[in-house]
Motif scaffolding. Structure first.
Motif, PDB file in Angstrom:
ATOM      1  N   ILE A 288      -7.823 -18.979  26.811  1.00 46.21           N
ATOM      2  CA  ILE A 288      -7.776 -20.379  26.412  1.00 46.21           C
ATOM      3  C   ILE A 288      -8.340 -20.528  24.989  1.00 46.21           C
ATOM      4  CG2 ILE A 288     -10.084 -20.973  27.339  1.00 46.21           C
ATOM      5  CD1 ILE A 288      -7.234 -23.107  28.371  1.00 46.21           C
ATOM      6  N   SER A 289      -7.993 -21.623  24.313  1.00 41.66           N
ATOM      7  CA  SER A 289      -8.516 -21.831  22.968  1.00 41.66           C
ATOM      8  C   SER A 289      -9.430 -23.067  22.948  1.00 41.66           C
ATOM      9  CB  SER A 289      -7.353 -22.016  22.001  1.00 41.66           C
ATOM     10  OG  SER A 289      -7.830 -22.235  20.707  1.00 41.66           O
ATOM     11  N   PRO A 290     -10.713 -22.977  22.597  1.00 38.81           N
ATOM     12  CA  PRO A 290     -11.437 -21.747  22.276  1.00 38.81           C
ATOM     13  C   PRO A 290     -11.698 -20.908  23.526  1.00 38.81           C
ATOM     14  CG  PRO A 290     -12.982 -23.565  22.447  1.00 38.81           C
ATOM     15  CD  PRO A 290     -11.614 -24.144  22.612  1.00 38.81           C
ATOM     16  N   THR A 291     -11.883 -19.585  23.322  1.00 34.37           N
ATOM     17  CA  THR A 291     -12.275 -18.732  24.446  1.00 34.37           C
ATOM     18  C   THR A 291     -13.679 -19.146  24.908  1.00 34.37           C
ATOM     19  OG1 THR A 291     -13.157 -17.077  22.930  1.00 34.37           O
ATOM     20  CG2 THR A 291     -10.879 -16.786  23.636  1.00 34.37           C
ATOM     21  N   LYS A 336     -20.401 -13.511  25.631  1.00 36.10           N
ATOM     22  CA  LYS A 336     -20.363 -14.476  24.531  1.00 36.10           C
ATOM     23  C   LYS A 336     -18.969 -14.588  23.924  1.00 36.10           C
ATOM     24  CE  LYS A 336     -25.110 -13.382  23.398  1.00 36.10           C
ATOM     25  NZ  LYS A 336     -26.031 -12.762  22.449  1.00 36.10           N
ATOM     26  N   ARG A 337     -18.476 -15.820  23.798  1.00 43.44           N
ATOM     27  CA  ARG A 337     -17.157 -16.033  23.177  1.00 43.44           C
ATOM     28  C   ARG A 337     -17.218 -17.242  22.231  1.00 43.44           C
ATOM     29  NH1 ARG A 337     -14.809 -15.082  28.579  1.00 43.44           N
ATOM     30  NH2 ARG A 337     -14.335 -12.854  28.792  1.00 43.44           N
ATOM     31  N   GLU A 338     -16.065 -17.863  21.986  1.00 42.52           N
ATOM     32  CA  GLU A 338     -15.999 -18.888  20.920  1.00 42.52           C
ATOM     33  C   GLU A 338     -16.581 -20.258  21.283  1.00 42.52           C
ATOM     34  OE1 GLU A 338     -11.661 -17.116  19.351  1.00 42.52           O
ATOM     35  OE2 GLU A 338     -11.796 -19.106  20.271  1.00 42.52           O
ATOM     36  N   SER A 339     -16.790 -20.546  22.565  1.00 38.29           N
ATOM     37  CA  SER A 339     -17.209 -21.899  22.930  1.00 38.29           C
ATOM     38  C   SER A 339     -18.694 -22.166  22.708  1.00 38.29           C
ATOM     39  CB  SER A 339     -16.838 -22.181  24.390  1.00 38.29           C
ATOM     40  OG  SER A 339     -17.618 -21.369  25.242  1.00 38.29           O
TER      41      SER A 339
END
Lengths: 341, 341
Positions: A288-291, A336-339
């Motif tokens: 999904i965007s953001p991850t 840890k990802r983009e969110s």
């Protein structure tokens, strides 16, 4: 074509049923020639041993029951896969029932499994379950019962769990460490132990870091499920009620995806305006965007370990040993990802 | 505490086993007083009827087997849910086995289910299955077998399917109608009938519209599965090899999501530069950005209908009727979203 019986094989060869049975099991007191004859005829006639007859003798059904709140669910479907893969290795079959988060249904299903004489039961509790008589009835009949993920602390049986409180603490601490000052929590339904524990972990992390705990920042679901729409609705509510919130710890990735979808629609930037941490590490959270930053919850492994614990207890009962309930806690990790920042 | 037997109840009340059995079944030739005594004691002792003993008499196990390629799969988990919900309504239990798309495993699992004397078998074939002896063996033993979704045309049994060719034609026609001039196809693995039919539908739509069919625009997967990574890889390949392509019909939504993720990464605009139509209508396809135009494939309904067809055939066999195989075709629909113009 009806299934072939031992008697038919015996009649055709003009020998006794006992000899046929012994020949098929390779008993030493049957001649190699007779064995060969019997096996050849059995193969030709497509003979398969009648497992009901076998079961009556050995008192084993070689089947276990699995009661699960919801089959169409990334975490539970991984658990199912882990369970059936391990069961198959030792020749066990798995009967699956879905409780739809309903206590009444769960109770009936346990009774159904008991009347089918399964050798043991694996269960992840329905969110609606607050009374445990149906489970204690299983244990009182010396039938192995193993709980996983959604457990009841009061029932004396083995449990395969993660430390939800610790994992939720880790998730919330990450929001604090990355600069969030006012952190909300989407906690899901009220009753289940893992909802309670995740909430406690969130609260403890806030207090340990000298932050205020504000009950109005904790959002419950309307019903007993965790859905995409719960995420959307709670995000919309939060946006109206508390636009100073800059971080949310959300109890599952599916709900987090709903929240992100709503924030995207509202033009709220993630993580610039609001950081989000989910829970479960569903593969969609990496797409999904953001991850989504999330807690990895090992469903497949949990299923494998749950089956193996149950299988151990089935063997213990068979050997007239007493079962000692074990609590097995699996490790979780922050991904840890983009969110989050 | 061991399960209580009819004999123990009989001994405690100093009556015959037959009387106990009749009392529990409400036979008219047992006095109301005896019935009440027996039922009360049975309840106190937690008596449950031994279904193995029952099974030996009635020759019914009240269980069916379900062999499915993959449990962790949005479409199949919906099918499972449809099957177990219908089975439960008539007191049937469902044993689930996962073939992992392997013919060898599927064959073993069918044998295992037969030796457990299930009353019938539901199966969606593994992609690796090209030989059907194991299935014909089931049918030859008068055991009902119903196939769904991934079927073999050559096996004489009931089948619950969608018209894959028609659905694929509809998907491709939509790409043509919205202005696509050069349309590729991600077809998935080579063998399964639904891959073949979707490919044929794609090809027919092109030819019926006077467009060229170019085999180099058809992308196969490396292995027997359909994954997110297949979508990413094939999108990357297509981007290198054919940057004149302006539309793709992709065999499942999961693969389409992989492709979209890769096109997003490459900066290819959807649908401005490439339009995409998926297949299955997984709910994630309505959530991802852009949302995906797709074919709705009714998994839950397919599961319900598959079980009910099998149940009908189980009753037919019980009543010594001959089974007439039926082909039941479910409707599909095109769901228009953002990934096409």
């Amino acid at each position: 074509m009806k299934p072939v019986t031992l008697k038919e094989i015996a009649d055709k060869l003009n020998i006794s049923v006992t000899t046929v049975s012994k020949a098929l099991k390779d008993y030493p007191d049957v001649s190699p020639k007779t064995k060969a004859l019997v096996k050849e005829l059995a193969a030709t006639l497509n003979y398969t041993p009648n497992s009901f007859a076998v079961n009556l003798r050995t008192k084993e059904s070689k089947t276990i029951g699995l009661v699960i709140p919801e089959v169409v669910h990334h975490f539970f479907s991984n658990v199912i896969k882990g369970i059936i893969s391990e069961a198959e290795k030792v020749g066990y079959l798995v009967i699956i029932l879905q409780s739809n988060e309903s206590y009444e249904l769960e109770k009936k299903q346990i009774e159904l499994l008991m009347s089918h004489r399964v050798d043991g039961i694996l269960i992840s509790l329905a969110n609606g379950t607050a009374d445990f008589k149906h489970l204690n009835a299983v244990i009182n009949q010396d039938k192995p019962l193993v709980m996983f993920d959604k457990i009841a602390k009061l029932v004396k049986c083995s449990k395969i769990i993660i430390d939800d409180q610790k994992a939720a603490y880790m998730a919330t601490q990450h929001l604090i460490d990355t600069g969030c000052k006012r952190i909300a929590h989407f906690r899901g339904p009220l009753l289940p132990q893992n909802s309670i524990d995740r909430f406690l972990g969130y609260k403890k992390a806030l207090l340990d870091n000298g932050m205020e705990y504000d009950p109005s920042l904790v959002y419950l679901n309307d019903c007993d499920e965790n859905s995409f729409d719960d995420g959307k609705m709670n995000a919309a509510k939060l946006y109206k009620e508390h636009n100073d919130v800059d971080g949310i710890f959300i109890n599952t990735d599916l709900v987090a995806i709903g929240a992100i979808s709503e924030f995207n629609r509202l033009g709220v930037k993630i993580p610039d305006e609001i950081s989000i941490v989910g829970f479960s590490n569903w593969f969609m959270s990496s797409v999904i965007s953001p991850t989504i930053t999330t807690i990895d919850q090992p469903g497949y492994t949990m299923g494998q370990i749950a089956f193996n614990q149950l299988y151990k207890e089935i063997k213990d009962i068979k050997n007239s040993l007493t079962i000692t309930p074990e609590i097995i806690q699996l490790e979780t990790a922050l991904i840890k990802r983009e969110s989050t920042k």
